[in-house]
Enzyme design. Sequence first.
Site, PDB file in Angstrom:
ATOM      1  CD  GLU A 220      11.830  82.811  22.408  1.00  0.00           C
ATOM      2  OE1 GLU A 220      10.953  83.341  21.699  1.00  0.00           O
ATOM      3  OE2 GLU A 220      11.560  82.149  23.428  1.00  0.00           O
TER       4      GLU A 220
ATOM      5  N   GLY B 266       8.139  79.666  30.118  1.00  0.00           N
ATOM      6  CA  GLY B 266       8.565  79.036  31.366  1.00  0.00           C
ATOM      7  C   GLY B 266       8.030  77.632  31.443  1.00  0.00           C
TER       8      GLY B 266
ATOM      9  CB  SER C 160      39.676  74.928  28.226  1.00  0.00           C
ATOM     10  OG  SER C 160      38.805  75.646  27.377  1.00  0.00           O
ATOM     11  N   GLY C 161      41.591  76.658  25.985  1.00  0.00           N
ATOM     12  CA  GLY C 161      41.867  76.714  24.551  1.00  0.00           C
ATOM     13  C   GLY C 161      40.590  76.806  23.747  1.00  0.00           C
ATOM     14  N   GLY C 162      39.453  76.593  24.419  1.00  0.00           N
ATOM     15  CA  GLY C 162      38.170  76.791  23.743  1.00  0.00           C
ATOM     16  C   GLY C 162      37.937  78.286  23.583  1.00  0.00           C
TER      17      GLY C 162
ATOM     18  CG  ASP D  19      32.896  79.720  25.751  1.00  0.00           C
ATOM     19  OD1 ASP D  19      32.714  80.251  24.642  1.00  0.00           O
ATOM     20  OD2 ASP D  19      32.200  78.786  26.184  1.00  0.00           O
ATOM     21  CB  SER D  20      38.660  79.562  28.660  1.00  0.00           C
ATOM     22  OG  SER D  20      39.254  78.741  27.707  1.00  0.00           O
TER      23      SER D  20
ATOM     24  CG  HIS E 176       9.291  79.604  22.338  1.00  0.00           C
ATOM     25  ND1 HIS E 176       9.625  80.203  23.521  1.00  0.00           N
ATOM     26  CD2 HIS E 176       8.593  78.501  22.668  1.00  0.00           C
ATOM     27  CE1 HIS E 176       9.154  79.510  24.519  1.00  0.00           C
ATOM     28  NE2 HIS E 176       8.511  78.452  24.032  1.00  0.00           N
TER      29      HIS E 176
ATOM     30  CE  LYS F 114      30.466  77.692  22.663  1.00  0.00           C
ATOM     31  NZ  LYS F 114      31.400  77.398  23.750  1.00  0.00           N
TER      32      LYS F 114
ATOM     33  CB  CYS G 163       5.557  80.295  25.367  1.00  0.00           C
ATOM     34  SG  CYS G 163       5.222  78.550  25.532  1.00  0.00           S
ATOM     35  CE1 TYR G 164       3.248  79.653  33.519  1.00  0.00           C
ATOM     36  CE2 TYR G 164       4.512  81.671  33.810  1.00  0.00           C
ATOM     37  CZ  TYR G 164       3.686  80.685  34.323  1.00  0.00           C
ATOM     38  OH  TYR G 164       3.295  80.730  35.635  1.00  0.00           O
TER      39      TYR G 164
END
Length: 516
Positions: free
Chosen positions: A177, A61, A229-231, A233-234, A175, A372, A88-89
């Site tokens: 991850e 954090g 949008s053609g990307g 994700d959408s 980290h 992604k 970390c935190y």
Amino acid sequence: MQEKYDTILVLDFGGQYCHLIGRRIREHNVYSEIVPHDISPEEVQALNEKFNIKGLILSGGPSSVYEPNAPKLHPRILEVNLPILGLCYGHQLLAQLTNGKVEPATCKEYGIAQVAIDKPVGVLEGLSEKEKVWMSHGDTVFAPPPEFEALAHTDNCPVAAFRHKQKPIYGLQWHPEVIHTENGMRMLRNFIFQVCKCQANWQMEDLIEKMVQELKTEVGEGRAIIGLSGGIDSSVATALAAKALDDKLTAVFVDHGFMREGEPEAIREAFQKFRINFIVANAQERFMDKLRGVVDPETKRKVIGEEFIRVFEEIAKKSGAQYLIQGTIYPDRIESGFRKNSDKIKTHHNVAGLPEKMEFRKILEPLRDLYKDEVRKVARMLDLPKEIVNRQPFPGPGLAVRIIGVLTDEKVRITKKADKIVRDEIEKSGLSESLWQYFAVLTDTKATGVKGDARAYGYVVAVRTMESREAMTASFAKIPYPVLETISTRITNEIPQVVRVVYDITHKPPATIEWE
Ligand code: XMP
């Protein structure tokens, strides 16, 4: 679907990589949920009804454990008697809670560090004496708490890792991850399987089923529209929504004028194959009108976010839709600063860029917890065409956030041409598959040049090519000079207004991928 998954809870202290921890766990086919940092032992117990809780990870954090309002652990959290890993935190908090010595670092560490593994046990089992890890911290644990022992150190950090002498409680200052921690996956694997003894009984298909069901339940007998949008994700959100809603769904492609060259045509072609209602909204003029004179990048994003919604509202009215579905993914939300303890990096157009008043009953975001590359995995499982699965990400506000300063029609034309050249040359060179993104930015700096024996004074274009796995961190790509040379020569030859091309050699962090 499995009844109860073995599950790791990630306690959210606002770190940029908190969700990344969750996804790294899912990569091992173990389920994980992100929960508030101050969850009580009773609340953990209650969650056990739904999941098989096998361990807790305390995320990093941005706070210092000494700040008056720094997020804290529930004081009785150690009573849950589950394995715990503080990162970390989270590592510093664990030390503080158990009376270790935590103090502001004498020398702050950011980025790659060499850590000496003094005792390769538990989470650190199987690691070498020296390991490359990703550090980002201001406070340091100088002495382990009384019942703990130190397991690793760096030059500036005497207790870079520790464990409880009897209980399965561990802390790491770094980290694991983040991919820059070379053996980070091994460390997480050790925690998940050796320490927590999880069974890998969760799979991505379960998530697809869950997302489709959720959309069905939410929309019920209503209708929805989705911004396409053609990307990737959408497109994935559209495919999921089509599965859930069939013809109760209308997909809208908003052409705001800041698309890449050839984009609207390519999207129309790709989606012709789908059995969905598909509408193209030609909105170039209204977007440009709203953006005239706007310089501030955050204002640009907000104006674009709002205008998108206005276009959607108009179309929803015509098609009778009450719900808006968006392809928002996790990094969009985290960078827009939607969580209590995290910092806002930038307003993603489809998250914090949304206007306060909207005429939709609800916005649905089926991909909200995914990264992604997980979305790409879902795309493959849904049999989406290869040209969509492998497309490089493109921001919703399009080239508008790659033109620094005020937007003009001329600048949009220049950026489109430069972007096309970068894409052409990278794709021709065979580098595209190894790159996360590659594009041109039109800076608002002008410079002197010499073209055809005469003085020229024109724009400076920046070329950016990035390698990344999930866009939370990214490295500039070291592509061969001859490719850069061809790009530079073509841009200055083919675009008269440009006299100079520079190459952006900044990683993320400290920069972001997009310039605005
Ligand atoms: P940054 O610039 O934040 O970008 O490092 C991370 C990734 O997100 C994309 N990006 C966006 N995508 N709407 C989107 O849909 C946005 O407003 C937006 N801003 C950035 C960016 O291209 C990169 O892949």
